[in-house]
Design a protein around this motif. Structure first.
Motif, PDB file in Angstrom:
ATOM      1  N   PHE A  79       0.834  -1.207   0.000  1.00 39.34           N
ATOM      2  CA  PHE A  79       0.000   0.000   0.000  1.00 39.34           C
ATOM      3  C   PHE A  79       0.875   1.267   0.000  1.00 39.34           C
ATOM      4  O   PHE A  79       0.910   2.005   0.986  1.00 39.34           O
ATOM      5  N   PRO A  80       1.581   1.517  -1.103  1.00 35.65           N
ATOM      6  CA  PRO A  80       2.473   2.683  -1.150  1.00 35.65           C
ATOM      7  C   PRO A  80       1.746   4.005  -0.978  1.00 35.65           C
ATOM      8  O   PRO A  80       2.317   4.967  -0.450  1.00 35.65           O
ATOM      9  N   ALA A  87       8.339   4.740  -1.068  1.00 43.27           N
ATOM     10  CA  ALA A  87       7.462   3.581  -0.916  1.00 43.27           C
ATOM     11  C   ALA A  87       7.439   2.779  -2.215  1.00 43.27           C
ATOM     12  O   ALA A  87       7.142   3.329  -3.285  1.00 43.27           O
ATOM     13  N   VAL A  88       7.747   1.498  -2.133  1.00 39.62           N
ATOM     14  CA  VAL A  88       7.836   0.631  -3.307  1.00 39.62           C
ATOM     15  C   VAL A  88       6.735  -0.425  -3.235  1.00 39.62           C
ATOM     16  O   VAL A  88       6.590  -1.105  -2.218  1.00 39.62           O
ATOM     17  N   ILE A 128      16.228  -0.450   4.325  1.00 40.60           N
ATOM     18  CA  ILE A 128      14.988  -0.931   3.713  1.00 40.60           C
ATOM     19  C   ILE A 128      14.083  -1.442   4.820  1.00 40.60           C
ATOM     20  O   ILE A 128      14.527  -2.243   5.664  1.00 40.60           O
ATOM     21  N   LEU A 129      12.843  -0.987   4.836  1.00 38.63           N
ATOM     22  CA  LEU A 129      11.847  -1.464   5.789  1.00 38.63           C
ATOM     23  C   LEU A 129      10.825  -2.299   5.026  1.00 38.63           C
ATOM     24  O   LEU A 129      10.300  -1.858   4.004  1.00 38.63           O
ATOM     25  N   GLY A 154      -1.081  -4.611   9.403  1.00 34.44           N
ATOM     26  CA  GLY A 154       0.044  -4.600   8.476  1.00 34.44           C
ATOM     27  C   GLY A 154       1.212  -3.839   9.057  1.00 34.44           C
ATOM     28  O   GLY A 154       1.111  -3.201  10.117  1.00 34.44           O
ATOM     29  N   GLY A 155       2.332  -3.878   8.345  1.00 39.06           N
ATOM     30  CA  GLY A 155       3.546  -3.239   8.841  1.00 39.06           C
ATOM     31  C   GLY A 155       3.711  -1.784   8.450  1.00 39.06           C
ATOM     32  O   GLY A 155       4.736  -1.164   8.770  1.00 39.06           O
ATOM     33  N   GLU A 156       2.706  -1.205   7.767  1.00 36.71           N
ATOM     34  CA  GLU A 156       2.862   0.167   7.284  1.00 36.71           C
ATOM     35  C   GLU A 156       2.967   1.191   8.411  1.00 36.71           C
ATOM     36  O   GLU A 156       3.829   2.087   8.381  1.00 36.71           O
ATOM     37  N   ILE A 157       2.082   1.092   9.386  1.00 39.07           N
ATOM     38  CA  ILE A 157       2.131   2.042  10.497  1.00 39.07           C
ATOM     39  C   ILE A 157       3.438   1.914  11.280  1.00 39.07           C
ATOM     40  O   ILE A 157       4.101   2.926  11.557  1.00 39.07           O
ATOM     41  N   PRO A 158       3.882   0.706  11.645  1.00 43.05           N
ATOM     42  CA  PRO A 158       5.194   0.587  12.286  1.00 43.05           C
ATOM     43  C   PRO A 158       6.338   1.121  11.427  1.00 43.05           C
ATOM     44  O   PRO A 158       7.247   1.775  11.942  1.00 43.05           O
TER      45      PRO A 158
END
Length: 243
Positions: A9-10, A35-36, A107-108, A138-142
């Protein structure tokens, strides 16, 4: 500082990381947060990035190959420190943020659904980090939390280093209370020392409040704290006498 965030979700990442202080720092060229989209590296026309888990169970697991190809495109065969945002990871701290800042380029990886195929983690991930003992969708917020914590320490992002060196967790303590105008608000007054103009007294009061707040709210941090100077020793002695 450059941070690549691998995500499904870029647009979510971009909508937050292009705003406020972090957004302005990117405009100035002080930092880069990219964001990729992992789906761009999927192998089928439907851009499939997940499948059912071996062994059965609910939910879907992210496929290793799209993740691997996305990661390979970002690294170009050169090692870049890679962090998986994971509920199984080590707790994220200010000290870890400072470690990541020293990398200059990281890279995250944002997991989603039921998780990520372990083989990708074993092949490409250097460490796993958690922002707390809870689970998100998902890992976006972290990832955005980590990116923000790291990038705000890049020189020029904030006005000067004291903007973050005097905040909570920099030296193992919580920050002192903050006040602004008016001096009296709904029957509550600003502490008199802050109105005195006596900078030494203000500095000492803030240090004491920092220690006092840490003792009250984070006894675990307080127990690990070591006095930095003679003033700390005196303040700690004063606190011992207070209830």
């Amino acid at each position: 500082m450059k941070i690549d965030i691998m995500t499904l979700f870029p647009e979510l990442i971009d909508s937050v990381m292009q705003q406020s202080i972090i957004g302005r720092a990117q405009t100035k060229g002080l930092i880069q947060i990219h964001a990729v989209n992992i789906r761009d590296y999927a192998l089928d026309k439907h851009h499939k990035a997940d499948d059912s888990p071996y062994g059965g169970g609910r939910g879907m697991v992210m496929l290793p190959e799209p993740l691997y190809l996305c990661h390979a495109a970002l690294t170009g065969g050169v090692h870049i420190h890679t962090v998986m945002m994971s509920a199984q990871g080590a707790p994220f701290t200010q000290a870890k943020a400072r470690e990541l800042l020293a990398q200059e380029h990281i890279i995250l990886v944002c997991g989603h659904y039921e998780g990520v195929d372990q083989r990708f983690i074993d092949a490409c991930v250097d460490e796993e980090i958690s922002i707390g003992d809870f689970v998100l969708t998902g890992g976006e917020i972290p990832a955005m939390a980590v990116a923000d914590a790291v990038c705000r320490m890049v020189p020029g992002v904030l006005p000067d280093e004291t903007a973050f060196q005097q905040e909570s967790h920099w030296d193992g303590l919580l920050e002192y209370p903050q006040y602004t105008h008016p001096a009296q608000w709904r029957g509550r007054d600003v502490p008199e020392v802050l109105l005195s103009g006596h900078h030494a007294n203000i500095t000492r009061w803030r240090r004491k409040m920092s220690l006092k707040r840490t003792r009250r709210d984070r006894p675990d941090l307080f127990a690990a704290f070591q006095p930095q100077d003679k003033q700390d020793v005196k303040i700690l002695a004063e606190l011992e006498k207070e209830p």
